[in-house]
Scaffold this motif. Structure first.
Motif, mmCIF file in Angstrom:
data_model
loop_
_atom_site.group_PDB
_atom_site.id
_atom_site.type_symbol
_atom_site.label_atom_id
_atom_site.label_comp_id
_atom_site.label_asym_id
_atom_site.label_seq_id
_atom_site.Cartn_x
_atom_site.Cartn_y
_atom_site.Cartn_z
ATOM 1 N N LYS A 2 -7.436 66.435 -74.164
ATOM 2 C CA LYS A 2 -7.947 65.146 -73.303
ATOM 3 C C LYS A 2 -9.134 65.331 -72.424
ATOM 4 C CE LYS A 2 -3.215 63.107 -73.492
ATOM 5 N NZ LYS A 2 -2.040 62.687 -72.646
ATOM 6 N N THR A 3 -8.924 66.628 -72.003
ATOM 7 C CA THR A 3 -10.198 66.928 -71.163
ATOM 8 C C THR A 3 -11.492 66.790 -71.933
ATOM 9 O OG1 THR A 3 -8.698 68.490 -69.932
ATOM 10 C CG2 THR A 3 -11.153 68.864 -69.734
ATOM 11 N N GLU A 4 -11.437 67.387 -72.907
ATOM 12 C CA GLU A 4 -12.699 67.235 -73.978
ATOM 13 C C GLU A 4 -13.143 65.973 -74.097
ATOM 14 O OE1 GLU A 4 -12.195 69.511 -77.562
ATOM 15 O OE2 GLU A 4 -11.521 71.223 -76.337
ATOM 16 N N ARG A 5 -12.002 64.924 -74.344
ATOM 17 C CA ARG A 5 -12.621 63.400 -74.670
ATOM 18 C C ARG A 5 -13.076 62.773 -73.358
ATOM 19 N NH1 ARG A 5 -7.274 61.279 -77.042
ATOM 20 N NH2 ARG A 5 -6.725 63.384 -77.561
ATOM 21 N N PHE A 6 -12.257 63.185 -72.165
ATOM 22 C CA PHE A 6 -13.040 62.772 -70.866
ATOM 23 C C PHE A 6 -14.164 63.087 -70.595
ATOM 24 C CE2 PHE A 6 -13.305 62.876 -66.153
ATOM 25 C CZ PHE A 6 -13.275 61.527 -66.082
ATOM 26 N N SER A 7 -14.443 64.528 -70.894
ATOM 27 C CA SER A 7 -15.782 65.152 -70.520
ATOM 28 C C SER A 7 -16.861 64.425 -71.485
ATOM 29 C CB SER A 7 -15.884 66.465 -70.793
ATOM 30 O OG SER A 7 -16.892 67.279 -70.662
ATOM 31 N N HIS A 8 -16.481 64.113 -72.857
ATOM 32 C CA HIS A 8 -17.670 63.520 -73.716
ATOM 33 C C HIS A 8 -17.697 62.156 -73.221
ATOM 34 C CE1 HIS A 8 -19.401 62.651 -77.487
ATOM 35 N NE2 HIS A 8 -18.800 61.528 -77.698
ATOM 36 N N PHE A 9 -16.756 61.464 -72.688
ATOM 37 C CA PHE A 9 -17.053 60.010 -72.182
ATOM 38 C C PHE A 9 -17.748 60.074 -71.036
ATOM 39 C CE2 PHE A 9 -15.352 56.617 -69.338
ATOM 40 C CZ PHE A 9 -15.546 55.630 -70.123
ATOM 41 N N ILE A 10 -17.629 61.022 -70.016
ATOM 42 C CA ILE A 10 -18.614 61.057 -68.798
ATOM 43 C C ILE A 10 -19.889 61.381 -69.255
ATOM 44 C CG2 ILE A 10 -18.781 62.218 -66.885
ATOM 45 C CD1 ILE A 10 -16.517 60.239 -66.700
ATOM 46 N N LYS A 11 -20.057 62.203 -70.056
ATOM 47 C CA LYS A 11 -21.630 62.600 -70.677
ATOM 48 C C LYS A 11 -22.050 61.111 -71.530
ATOM 49 C CE LYS A 11 -20.759 67.599 -71.267
ATOM 50 N NZ LYS A 11 -20.611 68.567 -72.192
ATOM 51 N N LYS A 12 -21.307 60.568 -72.145
ATOM 52 C CA LYS A 12 -21.925 59.326 -72.603
ATOM 53 C C LYS A 12 -22.184 58.246 -71.622
ATOM 54 C CE LYS A 12 -21.397 59.816 -76.922
ATOM 55 N NZ LYS A 12 -22.805 59.609 -77.845
ATOM 56 N N ILE A 13 -21.607 58.153 -70.528
ATOM 57 C CA ILE A 13 -21.734 57.269 -69.535
ATOM 58 C C ILE A 13 -23.029 57.673 -68.637
ATOM 59 C CG2 ILE A 13 -21.231 56.324 -67.348
ATOM 60 C CD1 ILE A 13 -18.328 56.214 -68.560
ATOM 61 N N SER A 14 -23.040 58.949 -68.223
ATOM 62 C CA SER A 14 -24.322 59.427 -67.473
ATOM 63 C C SER A 14 -25.422 59.722 -67.934
ATOM 64 C CB SER A 14 -23.768 60.841 -66.988
ATOM 65 O OG SER A 14 -23.748 61.935 -67.883
ATOM 66 N N GLY A 15 -25.486 59.822 -69.459
ATOM 67 C CA GLY A 15 -26.622 59.798 -70.136
ATOM 68 C C GLY A 15 -26.973 61.324 -70.420
ATOM 69 N N SER A 16 -28.297 61.580 -70.883
ATOM 70 C CA SER A 16 -28.730 62.951 -71.444
ATOM 71 C C SER A 16 -28.756 63.912 -70.273
ATOM 72 C CB SER A 16 -29.929 62.788 -72.439
ATOM 73 O OG SER A 16 -30.855 62.582 -71.319
ATOM 74 N N GLU A 17 -28.648 65.093 -70.831
ATOM 75 C CA GLU A 17 -28.685 66.041 -69.568
ATOM 76 C C GLU A 17 -30.038 66.418 -69.298
ATOM 77 O OE1 GLU A 17 -27.059 69.718 -71.385
ATOM 78 O OE2 GLU A 17 -25.170 68.829 -71.751
#
Length: 126
Positions: A2-17
């Motif tokens: 679940k932590t990986e999915r949440f982290s992936h979701f936040i990365k999608k929202i915030s944009g590229s690194e």
């Protein structure tokens, strides 16, 4: 998992690194505020609050999601976009203050929260 999915979701929202930290924070805050405003709109409608409050909630969903879309997907993050965010939030919350229980409502808390977000996203010069 679940932590990986949440982290992936936040990365999608915030944009590229490669985006500046300020823009990533702006993206996350604009999306979060859009989501909470949408939930608040439904709650305001279902509890039978004044139609003006429901309308202002809908207006805030449209405004914040539009700003999120422009910053995240169109890469139009700028000082002007932050200014539009500030003006639209101030205008909507300023009017909502009078229709949503004044100082006993949630508007005062939301204003303080937004001020903290603006401190994070505005450059040091401003």
């Amino acid at each position: 998992m679940k932590t990986e999915r949440f982290s992936h979701f936040i990365k999608k929202i915030s944009g590229s690194e490669s985006l500046p930290l300020e823009q990533s924070i702006f993206n996350i805050s604009a999306f979060s505020i859009s989501a909470f405003a949408f939930i608040g709109t439904i709650g305001n409608y279902l509890t039978g609050l004044n139609f003006t409050v429901v309308f202002l909630s809908i207006l805030s969903v449209i405004a914040t999601f539009t700003l999120f879309y422009l910053s995240r997907f169109k890469n139009k993050y700028s000082s002007s976009l932050i200014l539009y965010y500030l003006i639209s939030a101030s205008a909507i919350l300023g009017v909502m203050f009078f229709f949503n229980a004044g100082v006993n409502g949630t508007v005062s808390y939301i204003v303080l929260m937004l001020l903290n977000i603006f401190v994070l996203i505005v450059s040091e010069k401003k």
